[in-house]
Design a protein around this motif. Structure first.
Motif, PDB file in Angstrom:
ATOM      1  N   ASP A   1     -35.538 -34.272 -32.137  1.00 43.86           N
ATOM      2  CA  ASP A   1     -36.070 -34.999 -33.290  1.00 43.86           C
ATOM      3  C   ASP A   1     -34.964 -35.710 -34.073  1.00 43.86           C
ATOM      4  OD1 ASP A   1     -35.063 -32.524 -34.015  1.00 43.86           O
ATOM      5  OD2 ASP A   1     -36.663 -32.047 -35.428  1.00 43.86           O
ATOM      6  N   ILE A   2     -33.732 -35.216 -33.979  1.00 40.52           N
ATOM      7  CA  ILE A   2     -32.602 -35.911 -34.607  1.00 40.52           C
ATOM      8  C   ILE A   2     -32.311 -37.202 -33.850  1.00 40.52           C
ATOM      9  CG2 ILE A   2     -30.176 -35.785 -35.277  1.00 40.52           C
ATOM     10  CD1 ILE A   2     -31.823 -33.809 -36.828  1.00 40.52           C
ATOM     11  N   ALA A   3     -32.306 -37.121 -32.523  1.00 41.66           N
ATOM     12  CA  ALA A   3     -32.091 -38.322 -31.708  1.00 41.66           C
ATOM     13  C   ALA A   3     -33.153 -39.372 -31.996  1.00 41.66           C
ATOM     14  CB  ALA A   3     -32.094 -37.947 -30.222  1.00 41.66           C
ATOM     15  N   ASP A   4     -34.398 -38.923 -32.082  1.00 37.04           N
ATOM     16  CA  ASP A   4     -35.502 -39.863 -32.317  1.00 37.04           C
ATOM     17  C   ASP A   4     -35.452 -40.463 -33.718  1.00 37.04           C
ATOM     18  OD1 ASP A   4     -36.293 -39.137 -29.781  1.00 37.04           O
ATOM     19  OD2 ASP A   4     -38.419 -39.000 -30.301  1.00 37.04           O
ATOM     20  N   ALA A   5     -34.951 -39.711 -34.684  1.00 36.81           N
ATOM     21  CA  ALA A   5     -34.827 -40.238 -36.046  1.00 36.81           C
ATOM     22  C   ALA A   5     -33.844 -41.404 -36.086  1.00 36.81           C
ATOM     23  CB  ALA A   5     -34.381 -39.135 -37.001  1.00 36.81           C
ATOM     24  N   LEU A   6     -32.842 -41.363 -35.229  1.00 34.74           N
ATOM     25  CA  LEU A   6     -31.825 -42.415 -35.207  1.00 34.74           C
ATOM     26  C   LEU A   6     -32.232 -43.615 -34.377  1.00 34.74           C
ATOM     27  CD1 LEU A   6     -28.722 -40.085 -34.759  1.00 34.74           C
ATOM     28  CD2 LEU A   6     -29.314 -41.380 -36.812  1.00 34.74           C
ATOM     29  N   TYR A   7     -33.119 -43.400 -33.402  1.00 37.12           N
ATOM     30  CA  TYR A   7     -33.470 -44.476 -32.469  1.00 37.12           C
ATOM     31  C   TYR A   7     -34.970 -44.754 -32.399  1.00 37.12           C
ATOM     32  CZ  TYR A   7     -28.594 -44.259 -31.075  1.00 37.12           C
ATOM     33  OH  TYR A   7     -27.217 -44.306 -31.090  1.00 37.12           O
ATOM     34  N   ASP A   8     -35.639 -44.550 -33.534  1.00 38.41           N
ATOM     35  CA  ASP A   8     -37.054 -44.931 -33.670  1.00 38.41           C
ATOM     36  C   ASP A   8     -37.954 -44.277 -32.629  1.00 38.41           C
ATOM     37  OD1 ASP A   8     -36.421 -46.631 -35.836  1.00 38.41           O
ATOM     38  OD2 ASP A   8     -35.808 -48.197 -34.425  1.00 38.41           O
ATOM     39  N   GLY A   9     -37.694 -43.011 -32.351  1.00 40.46           N
ATOM     40  CA  GLY A   9     -38.526 -42.282 -31.408  1.00 40.46           C
ATOM     41  C   GLY A   9     -39.745 -41.664 -32.056  1.00 40.46           C
ATOM     42  N   VAL A  10     -40.650 -41.183 -31.231  1.00 44.11           N
ATOM     43  CA  VAL A  10     -41.924 -40.658 -31.717  1.00 44.11           C
ATOM     44  C   VAL A  10     -41.782 -39.273 -32.361  1.00 44.11           C
ATOM     45  CG1 VAL A  10     -42.626 -39.532 -29.550  1.00 44.11           C
ATOM     46  CG2 VAL A  10     -44.363 -40.495 -31.070  1.00 44.11           C
ATOM     47  N   ARG A  11     -40.668 -38.572 -32.089  1.00 45.67           N
ATOM     48  CA  ARG A  11     -40.488 -37.208 -32.594  1.00 45.67           C
ATOM     49  C   ARG A  11     -39.598 -37.151 -33.830  1.00 45.67           C
ATOM     50  NH1 ARG A  11     -37.521 -35.061 -27.301  1.00 45.67           N
ATOM     51  NH2 ARG A  11     -36.217 -36.779 -28.043  1.00 45.67           N
ATOM     52  N   ALA A  12     -39.437 -38.228 -34.532  1.00 44.51           N
ATOM     53  CA  ALA A  12     -38.408 -38.359 -35.568  1.00 44.51           C
ATOM     54  C   ALA A  12     -38.447 -37.273 -36.633  1.00 44.51           C
ATOM     55  CB  ALA A  12     -38.511 -39.724 -36.228  1.00 44.51           C
ATOM     56  N   ALA A  13     -37.272 -36.714 -36.930  1.00 43.73           N
ATOM     57  CA  ALA A  13     -37.112 -35.724 -37.992  1.00 43.73           C
ATOM     58  C   ALA A  13     -37.012 -36.412 -39.344  1.00 43.73           C
ATOM     59  CB  ALA A  13     -35.831 -34.919 -37.741  1.00 43.73           C
ATOM     60  N   ASP A  14     -37.200 -35.643 -40.411  1.00 44.60           N
ATOM     61  CA  ASP A  14     -37.000 -36.187 -41.749  1.00 44.60           C
ATOM     62  C   ASP A  14     -35.546 -35.975 -42.175  1.00 44.60           C
ATOM     63  OD1 ASP A  14     -36.812 -33.510 -42.369  1.00 44.60           O
ATOM     64  OD2 ASP A  14     -38.476 -33.481 -43.785  1.00 44.60           O
ATOM     65  N   VAL A  15     -35.202 -36.453 -43.365  1.00 50.12           N
ATOM     66  CA  VAL A  15     -33.798 -36.425 -43.798  1.00 50.12           C
ATOM     67  C   VAL A  15     -33.299 -35.011 -44.095  1.00 50.12           C
ATOM     68  CG1 VAL A  15     -33.855 -38.763 -44.724  1.00 50.12           C
ATOM     69  CG2 VAL A  15     -34.515 -36.868 -46.197  1.00 50.12           C
ATOM     70  N   GLU A  16     -34.211 -34.065 -44.290  1.00 51.74           N
ATOM     71  CA  GLU A  16     -33.810 -32.701 -44.624  1.00 51.74           C
ATOM     72  C   GLU A  16     -33.551 -31.853 -43.385  1.00 51.74           C
ATOM     73  OE1 GLU A  16     -35.135 -29.689 -48.175  1.00 51.74           O
ATOM     74  OE2 GLU A  16     -36.705 -30.442 -46.878  1.00 51.74           O
ATOM     75  N   ARG A  17     -33.981 -32.327 -42.254  1.00 52.11           N
ATOM     76  CA  ARG A  17     -33.869 -31.560 -41.012  1.00 52.11           C
ATOM     77  C   ARG A  17     -32.434 -31.088 -40.767  1.00 52.11           C
ATOM     78  NH1 ARG A  17     -34.124 -28.328 -37.381  1.00 52.11           N
ATOM     79  NH2 ARG A  17     -34.643 -28.793 -35.210  1.00 52.11           N
ATOM     80  N   LEU A  18     -32.304 -29.844 -40.382  1.00 49.22           N
ATOM     81  CA  LEU A  18     -31.040 -29.208 -40.005  1.00 49.22           C
ATOM     82  C   LEU A  18     -30.131 -28.928 -41.200  1.00 49.22           C
ATOM     83  CD1 LEU A  18     -30.050 -28.284 -37.218  1.00 49.22           C
ATOM     84  CD2 LEU A  18     -28.680 -30.347 -37.071  1.00 49.22           C
ATOM     85  N   THR A  19     -30.683 -28.990 -42.403  1.00 49.89           N
ATOM     86  CA  THR A  19     -29.889 -28.684 -43.600  1.00 49.89           C
ATOM     87  C   THR A  19     -30.367 -27.429 -44.316  1.00 49.89           C
ATOM     88  OG1 THR A  19     -31.255 -29.983 -45.139  1.00 49.89           O
ATOM     89  CG2 THR A  19     -29.512 -31.164 -43.949  1.00 49.89           C
TER      90      THR A  19
END
Length: 418
Positions: free
Chosen positions: A259-277
């Protein structure tokens, strides 16, 4: 006339279902729903969240009190009626009242009904209620994209089919079904109970890591730990981190970071800005694996096609409409940079584990996206970018290999029990 014969006391031993709606426009329907719930041997408890109109049925909590709990008064709201302001106040008041009722074990389920605005307001209230408390939304909007209404909470959406505007033979049956569903959930409602003194492990997972996740669940169980698995596709990850905030999850095997990868490259699984924090900020024990960052999930307009942007990438298809291009070396560096940035909050009890033979089944030696050169770039990026406060464990395995999963589980348990 406005009926104010509300009775806020719940004294019966019968289970109670809350009906939350604008009783000025949905009064007839709510009154019928109340009778259906009562016919099944349950109490019905009505909360009126209307503002402008006249309520002509008896309710348990009248709109004046809801407004006061929401920080305003009905008189103030009616001075210059605004749908937005009225909704905000009534939602806030309803959330406060519902959580008080739940905390005092006075209610066992909630059902709401509405169109566009009613669905928005009802679901905002439900999103603020505890996980596993039964929530049912009867809505004209339930056949479309309901992600904004459901969010990351366990809300059951029921399509009303017809508009919610008066009773007829068809809609009476829909409401009867809704009563049965709400009462059924109230009857079967179990409180969340976990082994005393044992942390609950949250596990993030992707389909290309499932075999490893299944093994991890077994290993945690053998050591006396229960786990909850979340699909790392945006909403699942947000739910996992919300449960950390709620104190349900107190240790994390963050196995899937696609989901981190998708957040950076407009993927369908995109994480939000709080993810992994969140785990880092809370100081929770966590083992992190960059599982699934070897590809991006791209939703296709046309099945089985290749977007122009990715024609020079290795690629596969997760299914006919989810295109999965391999992340190359440059993209791996960008993704690892973002992961490291988010992990800056993790000062203690954090271990990063890197499998050098692929971070999912896609990049295994026999996988569709096998690319050892890009994997090597990732290894170098991890060593360069990972915060120095985080321990790094490298293993000459694929992410799904049994030895790697065993080491991850052992490492997390050692962090828990330290």
């Amino acid at each position: 006339m406005n009926i104010r014969k509300g009775n806020k006391k719940i004294t019966s031993s019968q289970k109670t279902v809350v009906i939350l709606a604008t009783m000025d426009t949905k009064g007839v329907e709510c009154d019928f729903l109340r009778k259906e719930i009562q016919s099944l041997g349950f109490n019905a408890f009505l909360i009126d969240i209307s503002v402008v109109g006249v309520t002509n049925i008896e309710v348990n909590i009248y709109k004046d009190e809801v407004a006061l709990e929401g920080g305003s008064s009905m008189a103030a709201l009616l001075e210059h009626p605004s749908r937005q302001e009225g909704s905000e106040v009534m939602v806030k008041g309803s959330i406060k009242l519902m959580n008080q009722l739940i905390a005092n074990q006075k209610v066992d389920a909630i059902v709401s009904l509405g169109g566009t605005q009613g669905t928005n307001n009802g679901c905002k209230v439900m999103q603020a209620l505890p996980y596993a408390f039964p929530k049912l939304m009867v809505s004209t909007m339930a056949s479309g994209d309901t992600s904004a209404f459901v969010g990351i909470k366990d809300i059951t959406m029921m399509f009303s089919v017809s508009d919610i505007l008066g009773l007829n033979p068809f809609f009476r049956r829909i409401l009867s079904n809704a009563a049965g569903a709400a009462c059924g959930m109230a009857e079967s409602y179990q409180k969340i109970k976990f082994a005393e003194g044992k942390p609950i492990v949250g596990i993030s997972n992707l389909g290309v890591l499932t075999q490893g996740t299944v093994k991890a669940i077994e290993l945690f169980k053998q050591r006396g730990y229960e786990s909850i698995v979340f699909h790392a596709i945006g909403s699942g990850s947000r739910a996992m981190e919300q449960m950390m905030k709620d104190g349900i999850i107190t240790a994390v095997f963050d196995y899937g970071l696609g989901d981190i990868a998708d957040a950076l490259y407009d993927g369908v699984r995109a994480a939000d800005v709080e993810r992994l924090t969140v785990a880092g900020k809370l100081g929770l024990p966590q083992v992190i694996v960059p599982g699934g960052i070897d590809h991006i999930g791209i939703l296709l307009d046309e099945p089985n096609t290749v977007p122009e942007k990715y024609k020079n990438h290795q690629y596969s298809y997760h299914n006919p409409v989810i295109f999965v291009p391999r992340t190359n070396g440059d993209e791996m560096i960008v993704i690892m940079t973002e992961i490291s940035k988010r992990l800056a909050h993790s000062k203690t009890k954090t271990v990063f584990m890197l499998p050098t033979k692929g971070v999912s089944s896609y990049s295994a030696a026999d996988g569709d996206l096998f690319d050892p050169k890009s994997d090597h770039v990732l290894q170098l990026a991890v060593k360069k970018l990972l915060p120095k406060t985080i321990e790094l464990i490298e293993m000459d395995n694929n992410a799904e290999d049994t030895a790697f999963v065993e080491k991850a589980v052992d490492t997390l348990i050692s962090l828990i029990e330290a």
